[in-house]
Design a protein around this motif. Structure first.
Motif, mmCIF file in Angstrom:
data_model
loop_
_atom_site.group_PDB
_atom_site.id
_atom_site.type_symbol
_atom_site.label_atom_id
_atom_site.label_comp_id
_atom_site.label_asym_id
_atom_site.label_seq_id
_atom_site.Cartn_x
_atom_site.Cartn_y
_atom_site.Cartn_z
ATOM 1 N N ALA A 59 0.850 -1.192 0.000
ATOM 2 C CA ALA A 59 0.000 0.000 0.000
ATOM 3 C C ALA A 59 0.883 1.238 0.000
ATOM 4 C CB ALA A 59 -0.907 0.007 1.228
ATOM 5 N N GLY A 60 0.535 2.199 -0.853
ATOM 6 C CA GLY A 60 1.327 3.414 -0.953
ATOM 7 C C GLY A 60 0.457 4.646 -1.054
ATOM 8 N N LYS A 61 1.101 5.828 -0.857
ATOM 9 C CA LYS A 61 0.351 7.084 -0.794
ATOM 10 C C LYS A 61 -0.273 7.468 -2.130
ATOM 11 C CE LYS A 61 0.821 8.599 3.521
ATOM 12 N NZ LYS A 61 2.036 8.091 4.003
ATOM 13 N N THR A 62 0.452 7.274 -3.222
ATOM 14 C CA THR A 62 -0.066 7.694 -4.517
ATOM 15 C C THR A 62 0.238 6.648 -5.574
ATOM 16 O OG1 THR A 62 1.883 8.820 -5.386
ATOM 17 C CG2 THR A 62 0.476 10.089 -3.899
ATOM 18 N N PHE A 63 -0.549 6.669 -6.631
ATOM 19 C CA PHE A 63 -0.365 5.744 -7.753
ATOM 20 C C PHE A 63 0.982 5.962 -8.431
ATOM 21 C CE2 PHE A 63 -1.575 2.855 -10.970
ATOM 22 C CZ PHE A 63 -1.299 3.410 -12.215
ATOM 23 N N LEU A 64 1.433 7.207 -8.471
ATOM 24 C CA LEU A 64 2.678 7.526 -9.179
ATOM 25 C C LEU A 64 3.921 7.165 -8.372
ATOM 26 C CD1 LEU A 64 1.714 10.943 -10.807
ATOM 27 C CD2 LEU A 64 1.769 8.673 -11.852
ATOM 28 N N THR A 65 3.754 6.890 -7.079
ATOM 29 C CA THR A 65 4.898 6.486 -6.261
ATOM 30 C C THR A 65 5.428 5.145 -6.743
ATOM 31 O OG1 THR A 65 3.960 7.609 -4.346
ATOM 32 C CG2 THR A 65 5.641 5.950 -3.906
ATOM 33 N N ALA A 66 6.740 5.040 -6.832
ATOM 34 C CA ALA A 66 7.336 3.751 -7.193
ATOM 35 C C ALA A 66 6.987 2.735 -6.116
ATOM 36 C CB ALA A 66 8.842 3.888 -7.315
ATOM 37 N N ILE A 67 6.627 1.550 -6.540
ATOM 38 C CA ILE A 67 6.113 0.582 -5.578
ATOM 39 C C ILE A 67 7.150 0.217 -4.537
ATOM 40 C CG2 ILE A 67 6.668 -1.521 -6.841
ATOM 41 C CD1 ILE A 67 3.772 -2.464 -6.107
ATOM 42 N N ARG A 68 8.446 0.325 -4.888
ATOM 43 C CA ARG A 68 9.483 0.030 -3.907
ATOM 44 C C ARG A 68 9.434 1.021 -2.736
ATOM 45 N NH1 ARG A 68 12.094 2.342 -8.246
ATOM 46 N NH2 ARG A 68 13.090 4.365 -7.817
ATOM 47 N N ASP A 69 8.800 2.142 -2.924
ATOM 48 C CA ASP A 69 8.681 3.149 -1.873
ATOM 49 C C ASP A 69 7.336 3.095 -1.156
ATOM 50 O OD1 ASP A 69 10.450 5.438 -4.015
ATOM 51 O OD2 ASP A 69 11.237 4.159 -2.403
ATOM 52 N N TYR A 70 6.526 2.110 -1.439
ATOM 53 C CA TYR A 70 5.245 1.986 -0.759
ATOM 54 C C TYR A 70 5.464 1.812 0.746
ATOM 55 C CZ TYR A 70 2.114 1.853 -4.814
ATOM 56 O OH TYR A 70 1.364 2.187 -5.912
ATOM 57 N N ASP A 71 4.430 2.193 1.514
ATOM 58 C CA ASP A 71 4.593 2.297 2.962
ATOM 59 C C ASP A 71 4.378 0.997 3.713
ATOM 60 O OD1 ASP A 71 2.950 5.122 2.046
ATOM 61 O OD2 ASP A 71 4.833 5.337 3.169
ATOM 62 N N TYR A 72 3.471 0.169 3.221
ATOM 63 C CA TYR A 72 3.096 -1.023 3.968
ATOM 64 C C TYR A 72 3.177 -2.268 3.075
ATOM 65 C CZ TYR A 72 1.207 2.587 6.993
ATOM 66 O OH TYR A 72 1.068 3.699 7.786
ATOM 67 N N TRP A 73 3.600 -3.358 3.687
ATOM 68 C CA TRP A 73 3.806 -4.597 2.947
ATOM 69 C C TRP A 73 3.232 -5.779 3.722
ATOM 70 C CZ3 TRP A 73 6.170 -4.859 -1.838
ATOM 71 C CH2 TRP A 73 6.748 -3.661 -2.297
ATOM 72 N N GLY A 74 2.718 -6.747 2.972
ATOM 73 C CA GLY A 74 2.288 -7.997 3.584
ATOM 74 C C GLY A 74 3.452 -8.969 3.696
ATOM 75 N N GLN A 75 3.158 -10.164 4.199
ATOM 76 C CA GLN A 75 4.188 -11.175 4.416
ATOM 77 C C GLN A 75 4.450 -12.032 3.187
ATOM 78 O OE1 GLN A 75 6.116 -11.463 7.310
ATOM 79 N NE2 GLN A 75 5.150 -9.456 7.523
ATOM 80 N N GLY A 76 3.544 -11.976 2.237
ATOM 81 C CA GLY A 76 3.762 -12.704 0.993
ATOM 82 C C GLY A 76 3.033 -14.033 0.924
ATOM 83 N N THR A 77 2.772 -14.475 -0.302
ATOM 84 C CA THR A 77 2.161 -15.782 -0.544
ATOM 85 C C THR A 77 2.901 -16.439 -1.711
ATOM 86 O OG1 THR A 77 0.064 -16.945 -0.940
ATOM 87 C CG2 THR A 77 0.365 -14.846 -2.087
ATOM 88 N N GLN A 78 3.212 -17.720 -1.563
ATOM 89 C CA GLN A 78 4.017 -18.421 -2.560
ATOM 90 C C GLN A 78 3.163 -18.847 -3.741
ATOM 91 O OE1 GLN A 78 7.488 -19.295 -2.562
ATOM 92 N NE2 GLN A 78 7.005 -19.878 -4.678
ATOM 93 N N VAL A 79 3.656 -18.568 -4.932
ATOM 94 C CA VAL A 79 3.045 -19.059 -6.171
ATOM 95 C C VAL A 79 4.091 -19.904 -6.884
ATOM 96 C CG1 VAL A 79 2.165 -18.412 -8.444
ATOM 97 C CG2 VAL A 79 1.455 -17.130 -6.410
ATOM 98 N N THR A 80 3.738 -21.145 -7.175
ATOM 99 C CA THR A 80 4.639 -22.045 -7.877
ATOM 100 C C THR A 80 3.939 -22.570 -9.124
ATOM 101 O OG1 THR A 80 5.689 -22.717 -5.807
ATOM 102 C CG2 THR A 80 6.054 -24.120 -7.732
ATOM 103 N N VAL A 81 4.570 -22.363 -10.273
ATOM 104 C CA VAL A 81 4.007 -22.798 -11.544
ATOM 105 C C VAL A 81 4.896 -23.899 -12.098
ATOM 106 C CG1 VAL A 81 3.198 -22.097 -13.816
ATOM 107 C CG2 VAL A 81 3.147 -20.464 -11.918
ATOM 108 N N SER A 82 4.336 -25.081 -12.259
ATOM 109 C CA SER A 82 5.106 -26.215 -12.769
ATOM 110 C C SER A 82 4.969 -26.311 -14.278
ATOM 111 C CB SER A 82 4.626 -27.503 -12.120
ATOM 112 O OG SER A 82 3.279 -27.758 -12.461
ATOM 113 N N SER A 83 6.017 -26.790 -14.903
ATOM 114 C CA SER A 83 6.020 -26.886 -16.378
ATOM 115 C C SER A 83 5.480 -28.231 -16.835
ATOM 116 C CB SER A 83 7.434 -26.700 -16.909
ATOM 117 O OG SER A 83 8.306 -27.634 -16.319
#
Length: 122
Positions: free
Chosen positions: A98-122
């Motif tokens: 989550a970040g303050k503005t749409f134009l903000t680079a996402i690396r500068d967003y303020d809040y982050w979740g813990q993540g969820t794993q996505v695995t794609v098998s061939s």
């Protein structure tokens, strides 16, 4: 303060689909731009998609354009990432942010979740 919790990751075959969800706490969810990043093993975190405060604008990295769709439901404090035609190279941990503005680079967003794993098998 915004807390983010991702869900919906898993194992899928190439060509399949997954829908990631991000639940946000806090009464100010609608005042944040939202986005998704991903990080594969041994690689840096990279931007995937973001959506503006009112959902009127969205942006995607080139490699997911036409396959992924970001959306938000402010009434439910949720943001989603619909992923179709998945490829093995989409395998990564996906993070909601989550970040303050749409134009903000996402690396500068303020809040982050813990993540969820996505695995794609061939």
């Amino acid at each position: 303060q915004v807390q983010l919790v991702e869900s919906g990751g898993g194992l899928v075959q190439a060509g399949g689909s997954l829908r990631l969800s991000c639940a946000a706490s806090g009464r100010t969810f609608s005042s944040y731009a939202m986005g998704w990043c991903r990080q594969a093993p041994g690689k840096e975190r990279e931007f995937v998609a973001k959506i503006s405060l009112n959902g009127g604008s969205a942006a995607y990295r080139d490699s997911v354009k036409g396959r992924f769709t970001i959306s938000r439901d402010d009434a439910k404090n949720m943001v989603y990432l619909q992923m179709n035609s998945l490829k093995p190279e989409d395998t990564a941990v996906y993070y909601c942010a989550a970040g303050k503005t749409f134009l903000t680079a996402i690396r500068d967003y303020d809040y982050w979740g813990q993540g969820t794993q996505v695995t794609v098998s061939s």
